[in-house]
Write a protein that holds these residues in place. Sequence first.
Motif, PDB file in Angstrom:
ATOM      1  N   VAL A 120       0.273  12.652   4.996  1.00  0.00           N
ATOM      2  CA  VAL A 120       0.194  12.016   6.199  1.00  0.00           C
ATOM      3  C   VAL A 120       0.720  12.904   7.364  1.00  0.00           C
ATOM      4  O   VAL A 120       0.299  12.785   8.500  1.00  0.00           O
ATOM      5  N   ARG A 121       2.172  13.406   7.091  1.00  0.00           N
ATOM      6  CA  ARG A 121       2.660  14.226   7.916  1.00  0.00           C
ATOM      7  C   ARG A 121       1.969  15.288   8.286  1.00  0.00           C
ATOM      8  O   ARG A 121       1.819  16.004   9.422  1.00  0.00           O
ATOM      9  N   ALA A 122       1.426  16.099   7.339  1.00  0.00           N
ATOM     10  CA  ALA A 122       0.453  17.239   7.466  1.00  0.00           C
ATOM     11  C   ALA A 122      -0.809  16.965   7.984  1.00  0.00           C
ATOM     12  O   ALA A 122      -1.111  17.981   8.654  1.00  0.00           O
ATOM     13  N   MET A 123      -1.302  15.854   8.096  1.00  0.00           N
ATOM     14  CA  MET A 123      -2.498  15.370   8.726  1.00  0.00           C
ATOM     15  C   MET A 123      -2.354  15.618  10.265  1.00  0.00           C
ATOM     16  O   MET A 123      -3.102  15.718  11.191  1.00  0.00           O
TER      17      MET A 123
ATOM     18  N   LEU B 133       0.832  -1.191   0.005  1.00  0.00           N
ATOM     19  CA  LEU B 133      -0.001  -0.008   0.042  1.00  0.00           C
ATOM     20  C   LEU B 133       0.991   1.237   0.111  1.00  0.00           C
ATOM     21  O   LEU B 133       1.796   1.649   0.938  1.00  0.00           O
ATOM     22  N   ASN B 134       0.930   2.077  -0.910  1.00  0.00           N
ATOM     23  CA  ASN B 134       1.536   3.151  -1.183  1.00  0.00           C
ATOM     24  C   ASN B 134       1.097   4.277  -0.361  1.00  0.00           C
ATOM     25  O   ASN B 134      -0.100   4.305  -0.175  1.00  0.00           O
ATOM     26  N   VAL B 135       2.135   4.903   0.263  1.00  0.00           N
ATOM     27  CA  VAL B 135       1.636   5.792   1.417  1.00  0.00           C
ATOM     28  C   VAL B 135       2.138   7.435   0.921  1.00  0.00           C
ATOM     29  O   VAL B 135       3.149   7.504   0.551  1.00  0.00           O
ATOM     30  N   ASP B 136       1.122   8.351   0.914  1.00  0.00           N
ATOM     31  CA  ASP B 136       1.515   9.735   0.575  1.00  0.00           C
ATOM     32  C   ASP B 136       2.189  10.388   1.734  1.00  0.00           C
ATOM     33  O   ASP B 136       1.487  10.722   2.822  1.00  0.00           O
TER      34      ASP B 136
ATOM     35  N   LEU C 298      -0.937   2.725  11.540  1.00  0.00           N
ATOM     36  CA  LEU C 298      -0.235   3.989  10.889  1.00  0.00           C
ATOM     37  C   LEU C 298       0.785   3.541   9.844  1.00  0.00           C
ATOM     38  O   LEU C 298       1.290   2.420  10.434  1.00  0.00           O
ATOM     39  N   PRO C 299       1.147   4.376   9.109  1.00  0.00           N
ATOM     40  CA  PRO C 299       1.932   4.066   8.267  1.00  0.00           C
ATOM     41  C   PRO C 299       3.449   4.324   8.865  1.00  0.00           C
ATOM     42  O   PRO C 299       4.451   4.904   8.063  1.00  0.00           O
TER      43      PRO C 299
ATOM     44  N   ALA D 152      -7.079   0.721   2.451  1.00  0.00           N
ATOM     45  CA  ALA D 152      -6.779   1.324   1.160  1.00  0.00           C
ATOM     46  C   ALA D 152      -7.844   2.408   0.752  1.00  0.00           C
ATOM     47  O   ALA D 152      -7.143   3.616   0.407  1.00  0.00           O
ATOM     48  N   THR D 153      -9.064   2.240   0.946  1.00  0.00           N
ATOM     49  CA  THR D 153      -9.884   3.246   0.496  1.00  0.00           C
ATOM     50  C   THR D 153     -10.029   4.466   1.420  1.00  0.00           C
ATOM     51  O   THR D 153     -10.207   5.674   1.195  1.00  0.00           O
ATOM     52  N   ASN D 154      -9.844   4.147   2.789  1.00  0.00           N
ATOM     53  CA  ASN D 154      -9.953   5.281   3.644  1.00  0.00           C
ATOM     54  C   ASN D 154      -8.943   6.332   3.531  1.00  0.00           C
ATOM     55  O   ASN D 154      -8.999   7.787   3.980  1.00  0.00           O
ATOM     56  N   ASN D 155      -7.602   5.768   3.096  1.00  0.00           N
ATOM     57  CA  ASN D 155      -6.535   6.800   2.860  1.00  0.00           C
ATOM     58  C   ASN D 155      -6.187   7.691   4.302  1.00  0.00           C
ATOM     59  O   ASN D 155      -6.032   8.840   4.001  1.00  0.00           O
TER      60      ASN D 155
END
Length: 744
Positions: A489-492, A482-485, A564-565, A528-531
């Motif tokens: 993620v950090r900005a969230m 699962l690729n992670v942006d 968490l990623p 995956a969908t929840n992102n």
Amino acid sequence: AGSFEIYFVNSLGLPFGSGVIVFCLILFSALIFGIVKSQKMGNALFNTFLVSTAFILIGYASYAVVVIRSNDNPPINENDPSDVMSFVRYLKREQYGSRPLGYGQYFTTEIQGYTEGAPVYTKGKERYEITDRKLEYRYDPTGMTILPRIYSTDPDHQQRYREILNLQEGVKPTFADNIWFMMKHQIGWMYMRYFMFNFAGRESDIQDADWLGPLAWGEDIPSELAQNRGRNNYFMIPFLLGFLGCVYHLYRDSKNFAVVGLLFILLGVALVIYLNSPPTEPRERDYIYAGSYYAYCIWIGFAVIAFAEFFARWIKNGKGVAIAATLICLSAPAIMAKEGWDDHNRSDRFFSVDSAINYLQSCAPNAILFTGGDNDTFPLWYAQEVEGVRTDMRVVVLSYYNTDWYIGQTMRKTYESEPFPYTLTIDNYKQGGPNDYLFYQDKNIKSIDLKEYLNLIKKNYEGLRYEYSPTSNMVPTKMLTLNVDVEKVRAMGIIPKGMDSLVVPQMQLRLTGNGLETKDLAMLDLLATNNWERPLYVNNTSLAQFKIDLRPYVVQEGNAFRILPVLNPNPRAGELVNTALAFENMTKKFQYRQLDNPKVYYNEDYRKFVVNQRGSFNSLAEGFITEENPEKAREILLFSLAKIPDVSVPYDYTSARSVQLLLEVGEKEKALEIAAIMGDRADEMLTYLIAKNDLGQDLQYNLAIVGELQRVLFTYQEMELATKLEGIYEKHRNALGLPSRRGE
């Protein structure tokens, strides 16, 4: 009713419910006509049969509430029995599977194939659709028997069968073994032991404790058992009075005795045979046979009359006879009240609710928390539904998440909790469909992108068909990615302080079994969908039940773990802990009502709730120590000991870990005090168990505690107590004939 419904809707094209209505009209009309006609004819037997049938149906009418409630779509709608077909499956408890009763296989019998049985109908848009067919296995006919008792193929059950029957591995059971298991274990251990619990006494509330017979009345026992409030000694008085009343009843009124006797047998031994239970249960379940005990209590009542008639031979005063008989027989309820009150009194016991609230309060707003089973889930649902705690979040129980009806319920809003985001549709999750179980089939693919895999399933891509079952899909690799942006993620702001360096651009999700169940697919779909928009949490049980290894990507935030990623470099050494948030949750938001009250009774099952809480405290302390913050670790450890002291909830195996942590933060005196108490208790219990030749889990548990304590104390150079515990450890290993481990 189901057959009528299928015919009227599918064959005649009439609306849903028409078949049930016609069936009920015919049934009720026939009953009314038959009752009236039998009265006019004076046929008492036929009239009694019809009236009895009518009363049975009146009783069953209470189940109408289930259908009415289900059609209102409540937040908790188990099995969704909103139409006649799902309602029939609900009544027949089909979700629990079946057990052979009159004829079936042994646990060693090989399956030779299977045949498709009756179709499973599910309500569609305009008609009932066949969504599955029940499978009927064909077994080797030489391995079949009448009245099968040892049938389960569960590996744990098979091992237990062999232990009970003393069968060596590879040896097949005989019919004599089958009957012996029924007599010794199902009737003897799982019924008669429970029966004697209630009328003779019980050793303790510990799982698999025996009933208390005369030989154990004066026995020298460890303080742990002597102080166990579940230890009840009735001196067999209720049993003897019941036996006397039973004999008296048979002698004075054999016809009425037969009625009570049938009640006693049918709700006792006959129920044992009908239920055909497996060899292990998660807890003691004597409540199953409460009806049988009620019948026996009737005979205890008859003992009063028996004594009265006996005394009347010498005492001519009627009042004197009544008083004498009553006083003697009052000894039974009096001793049962005295012995049983302290372990049946639930007053001031709140931690089942508090533990549930603590799990909910561990989670961020609008979270989704996965739980493993009934005990994990029902207290949390109670806290939400009754006490209104954290209705913004959703609790998802994995045992239901394998079903389409439950996944469908997560697709709608509940209170403030929005529907779950999925890539797949409800049709992709239909039971009996190609995604019921996704078999692993090695396609020499190192990994596959999770989102791409979900899209292939959604399109029903033919390349995913399983080679050995063309109606099923498969998973072509044991590694899903699962690729992670990372920047998003950090900005969230969801990454805990100090874990920025652990954020990964790609999560590698490894299969731990030979395929994916529906619950695993749904969780992956949601992940995956929840992102990362909605917080996802697991508890210890659900973490172990997923067929995907999530441990490298979870962070403890109280009692729950957030997905968490972030990659844990060594998940075997322990989970990552968001120490600041976990400390805030545990010390400010959690509840620990009455856990420090020694007057409150906590039975063995209840104490397991507390064990989990102590484990969470230890994990947080470890997290602080890893961050080189021993003062905070010390604070949370002392907080734990104050909230859950030994005087109310005795130290357990998590306390052995607490000893090491206390030594680590400089609380030497407290650590040694706990170690000494635990060591003495374990020594006392081991001596008792070895003398009784009871070599079960309790013995292994106590031996492991002593072994761990002496290891920790040697590590921290506490030589005096360490040497004492080493001596205890070696003494009991020698008594068991085990090789010495001195110096290890």
